[in-house]
Design an enzyme around this catalytic site. Structure first.
Site, short mmCIF file in Angstrom:
data_model
loop_
_atom_site.label_atom_id
_atom_site.label_comp_id
_atom_site.label_asym_id
_atom_site.label_seq_id
_atom_site.Cartn_x
_atom_site.Cartn_y
_atom_site.Cartn_z
N GLY A 15 0.79 -1.24 0.00
CA GLY A 15 0.00 0.00 0.00
C GLY A 15 0.81 1.28 0.00
O GLY A 15 0.29 2.33 0.38
N SER A 16 2.06 1.21 -0.48
CA SER A 16 2.87 2.44 -0.41
C SER A 16 2.42 3.49 -1.42
O SER A 16 2.52 4.70 -1.15
CB SER A 16 4.37 2.13 -0.58
OG SER A 16 4.66 1.75 -1.90
N ASN A 17 1.91 3.06 -2.57
CA ASN A 17 1.37 4.05 -3.53
C ASN A 17 0.13 4.72 -2.95
O ASN A 17 -0.04 5.93 -3.05
CB ASN A 17 1.06 3.39 -4.87
CG ASN A 17 2.29 3.27 -5.74
OD1 ASN A 17 2.76 4.25 -6.30
ND2 ASN A 17 2.84 2.07 -5.81
N LYS A 94 -5.85 -8.64 -8.36
CA LYS A 94 -6.96 -9.40 -8.94
C LYS A 94 -7.47 -8.70 -10.20
O LYS A 94 -7.36 -7.48 -10.33
CB LYS A 94 -8.11 -9.48 -7.92
CG LYS A 94 -7.72 -10.21 -6.66
CD LYS A 94 -7.61 -11.70 -6.90
CE LYS A 94 -7.05 -12.41 -5.70
NZ LYS A 94 -6.75 -13.82 -5.96
N ILE A 96 -10.09 -7.07 -12.65
CA ILE A 96 -11.28 -6.24 -12.43
C ILE A 96 -12.46 -6.87 -13.18
O ILE A 96 -12.35 -7.20 -14.36
CB ILE A 96 -11.02 -4.81 -12.97
CG1 ILE A 96 -9.83 -4.18 -12.22
CG2 ILE A 96 -12.25 -3.94 -12.86
CD1 ILE A 96 -10.02 -4.08 -10.74
N ASN A 110 -4.51 2.51 -13.13
CA ASN A 110 -3.56 1.54 -12.58
C ASN A 110 -2.15 2.07 -12.75
O ASN A 110 -1.88 2.87 -13.65
CB ASN A 110 -3.69 0.20 -13.31
CG ASN A 110 -2.81 -0.87 -12.69
OD1 ASN A 110 -2.70 -0.96 -11.46
ND2 ASN A 110 -2.16 -1.67 -13.52
N HIS A 112 1.89 0.73 -13.19
CA HIS A 112 2.69 -0.45 -13.52
C HIS A 112 4.16 -0.06 -13.52
O HIS A 112 4.53 0.97 -14.09
CB HIS A 112 2.27 -1.01 -14.88
CG HIS A 112 2.93 -2.31 -15.19
ND1 HIS A 112 2.48 -3.50 -14.69
CD2 HIS A 112 4.04 -2.58 -15.90
CE1 HIS A 112 3.29 -4.48 -15.10
NE2 HIS A 112 4.24 -3.93 -15.84
N ASP A 153 -3.01 -4.57 -18.36
CA ASP A 153 -1.98 -3.57 -18.69
C ASP A 153 -2.11 -2.98 -20.09
O ASP A 153 -1.12 -2.59 -20.69
CB ASP A 153 -0.57 -4.18 -18.54
CG ASP A 153 -0.29 -4.61 -17.11
OD1 ASP A 153 -0.88 -4.04 -16.19
OD2 ASP A 153 0.53 -5.53 -16.93
N GLU A 182 7.18 5.96 -8.85
CA GLU A 182 5.75 5.62 -8.84
C GLU A 182 4.98 6.56 -7.92
O GLU A 182 3.95 7.11 -8.29
CB GLU A 182 5.55 4.18 -8.33
CG GLU A 182 6.04 3.11 -9.26
CD GLU A 182 5.64 1.72 -8.78
OE1 GLU A 182 4.51 1.54 -8.31
OE2 GLU A 182 6.49 0.81 -8.86
C1 GRF Z 1 3.83 -1.24 -7.33
O1 GRF Z 1 5.12 -1.54 -7.81
C2 GRF Z 1 2.87 -1.03 -8.47
O2 GRF Z 1 3.47 -0.49 -9.62
C3 GRF Z 1 2.41 -2.42 -8.77
O3 GRF Z 1 2.36 -3.07 -7.52
C4 GRF Z 1 3.23 -2.42 -6.61
C5 GRF Z 1 2.41 -2.01 -5.42
O4 GRF Z 1 3.19 -1.46 -4.38
N1 GRF Z 1 1.17 -2.40 -9.50
P1 GRF Z 1 2.46 -0.78 -3.16
O5 GRF Z 1 1.47 -1.80 -2.59
O6 GRF Z 1 1.77 0.45 -3.65
O7 GRF Z 1 3.54 -0.47 -2.18
#
Ligand code: GRF
Length: 203
Positions: A15-17, A94, A96, A110, A112, A153, A182
């Protein structure tokens, strides 16, 4: 035009993003409001973070619902109930479902960790992506943010940013550098959407 977009997150892991985006909202760097988090994984960092941030959080998966259709409907209903405008996939592992895709057409984003279309598609997740980049001898990789359609993707690309591959990179070192980009790019794209600099296609 500035309007406060309501964000709904789907996340399976760390969940870092999601965290970077929520922090930007809290700090007033992004005019948006995190309103709900859904995860298929009860032990995910994403659910723990949502609870800490006091964002309503739900575990929805095939453990909570008898089949894919019911799950798809429940996820969609949860997003609608919270009046979500944009669905943010942040490490959601998962596929969608068709109900969600139809209800939020051109409103699901999304991220990537490669320069799509390179190193995308089935099996290309986590360290596999960076291992494949290194194995192919690429000198540059990066981050892609795209709209989600029914092919892995392959939705319309909204933004990409390059990251250089260095000769001493490992998959781990590359993943860490890509991840920093990201976090920055996801927030920037959302800022561009809320400010009208990126115009999403009609739903
Ligand atoms: C990220 O590298 C994102 O690009 C990919 O999954 C990873 C998720 O990382 N889709 P986080 O859970 O947001 O830390």
């Amino acid at each position: 035009m500035n309007d406060m977009k309501k964000l709904g997150f789907l996340a399976s892991g760390r969940g870092s993003n999601m965290q970077a985006i929520i922090e930007a909202c809290r700090a007033g760097r992004l005019e948006a409001e995190p309103v709900v988090v859904i995860s298929n994984n009860t032990g995910s960092g994403a659910l723990a973070l949502a609870r800490k941030e006091q964002v309503p959080a739900f575990h929805l998966s095939l453990e909570t619902h008898p089949g894919p259709r019911q799950l798809d409907e429940a996820i969609t209903a949860t997003l609608k109930k919270h009046e979500v405008d944009l669905v943010i996939l942040a490490g959601y592992m998962k596929k969608i479902g068709p109900v969600l895709l139809k209800s939020y057409r051109n409103r699901i984003l999304n991220i990537h960790p490669s320069l799509l279309p390179k190193f995308g598609g089935r099996g290309m997740y986590g360290l596999h992506v960076h291992e494949a980049v290194l194995a192919a001898g690429e000198t540059r990789t990066g981050v892609t943010i795209h709209l989600v359609n029914d092919e892995y993707d392959q939705g319309r690309i909204l933004a990409q940013r390059e990251v250089k591959v260095t000769p001493d990179d490992t998959a781990q070192s590359l993943a860490a550098r890509v991840l920093e980009v990201e976090h920055a790019l996801y927030v920037e794209v959302l800022r561009d959407i809320t400010a009208g600099r990126i115009v999403l296609p009609a739903p």
